[in-house]
Design an enzyme around this catalytic site. Sequence first.
Site, PDB file in Angstrom:
ATOM      1  N   SER A 100      40.696  12.460  44.152  1.00 61.14           N
ATOM      2  CA  SER A 100      40.736  11.382  45.130  1.00 61.14           C
ATOM      3  C   SER A 100      41.360  11.813  46.461  1.00 61.14           C
ATOM      4  O   SER A 100      40.866  12.716  47.128  1.00 61.14           O
ATOM      5  CB  SER A 100      41.476  10.190  44.521  1.00 61.14           C
ATOM      6  OG  SER A 100      41.333   9.034  45.278  1.00 61.14           O
ATOM      7  N   ASP A 241      38.357   8.623  51.591  1.00 66.86           N
ATOM      8  CA  ASP A 241      39.168   9.654  50.969  1.00 66.86           C
ATOM      9  C   ASP A 241      38.249  10.696  50.339  1.00 66.86           C
ATOM     10  O   ASP A 241      37.029  10.657  50.532  1.00 66.86           O
ATOM     11  CB  ASP A 241      40.150   9.060  49.955  1.00 66.86           C
ATOM     12  CG  ASP A 241      39.456   8.487  48.727  1.00 66.86           C
ATOM     13  OD1 ASP A 241      38.245   8.210  48.800  1.00 66.86           O
ATOM     14  OD2 ASP A 241      40.124   8.315  47.684  1.00 66.86           O
ATOM     15  N   ASP A 243      36.969  11.348  47.449  1.00 66.05           N
ATOM     16  CA  ASP A 243      35.829  10.984  46.605  1.00 66.05           C
ATOM     17  C   ASP A 243      35.159   9.696  47.067  1.00 66.05           C
ATOM     18  O   ASP A 243      34.294   9.154  46.365  1.00 66.05           O
ATOM     19  CB  ASP A 243      36.240  10.884  45.135  1.00 66.05           C
ATOM     20  CG  ASP A 243      37.234   9.757  44.870  1.00 66.05           C
ATOM     21  OD1 ASP A 243      37.982   9.388  45.801  1.00 66.05           O
ATOM     22  OD2 ASP A 243      37.270   9.259  43.734  1.00 66.05           O
ATOM     23  N   ASP A 245      36.059   6.513  47.491  1.00 70.41           N
ATOM     24  CA  ASP A 245      36.237   5.191  46.896  1.00 70.41           C
ATOM     25  C   ASP A 245      37.459   4.489  47.499  1.00 70.41           C
ATOM     26  O   ASP A 245      37.943   3.505  46.969  1.00 70.41           O
ATOM     27  CB  ASP A 245      36.351   5.268  45.374  1.00 70.41           C
ATOM     28  CG  ASP A 245      37.609   5.995  44.899  1.00 70.41           C
ATOM     29  OD1 ASP A 245      38.333   6.550  45.751  1.00 70.41           O
ATOM     30  OD2 ASP A 245      37.846   6.010  43.681  1.00 70.41           O
TER      31      ASP A 245
END
Length: 311
Positions: A100, A241, A243, A245
Amino acid sequence: MGRLFGTDGVRGIANKELTPELAFNLGKAGTFVLSSESKRPTIIIGRDTRVSGDMLENALTAGILAVGGNVIKAGIIPTPAVAYLTRYYKADAGIVISASHNTFEYNGIKFFNSEGFKLDDLIEEKIEDIIISSIDVNSHITGDLIGKCLEAEESAAELYAQHLIETADFRLDGRKVVLDCANGASYQVARRVYESLGAEVVTIGDMPDGININDGCGSTHPEKLQERVVKEGAFIGLAFDGDADRLIVSDEKGRALDGDKTIAICAKMLKKEGRLKDDKVTATVMSNIGFHKAMEAENIAVDLTGVGDRY
């Protein structure tokens, strides 16, 4: 060994805490638990741009194949894309390899069930018990019972981009949008989506090299986005960010809007348009008191949930 799963999967420093051996075992145990009713389960794997992604992807894949599962490698795509593609391909599970918003030396592994939702606590505990107790779920199958890597008929990134475009009920013609992709998983999909909606797109953080993910960019470092929005005279700026999400917004004046502010703005707009279901929003227990007072002033109810998107 303590608890493996945190609020968003298994995370740690790649090749030190999150080792290929652990990834292999997670592949085996996760496939065993999530596909007990399927003779030949199919698992989709997506990842972000971290240098350790190849290593962990191949270790996970080996574990899945070893217990007879098939794998579709979706490549570098946002986390929500794996949730969508798991349903699209009618797969038994999806796996994302990402840490993340953390720096590049970290990585993580998180699972989705066949409906594209994060695993609940009980299922995670079953996977943990298998690994921590050193239970060998591998029946040491041979021959044609061993799993295979399957080639997807379509580009995973293109499928997800098209899905996002089709959900939009608006156009952005004549609007300039700045996107900070955090040198992460959104670096290709984000531009594709916003250009298709008619926006003039400026991108930063869109040159990943495996080690620059979230490095002075993205949702944890929105300063460059804010400056670029003002410089470009853009309508809005969006920082993802690693990834994709998580989101931080910059308005046209370069002011950062965090999650509480963004939810409040959207909730107020949707209620005014009569589209806010039950006049209610959901926020985590970490939402601030100002958000709750703002929603109360608009007669909007707030449901609270735990931290972590599975909730």
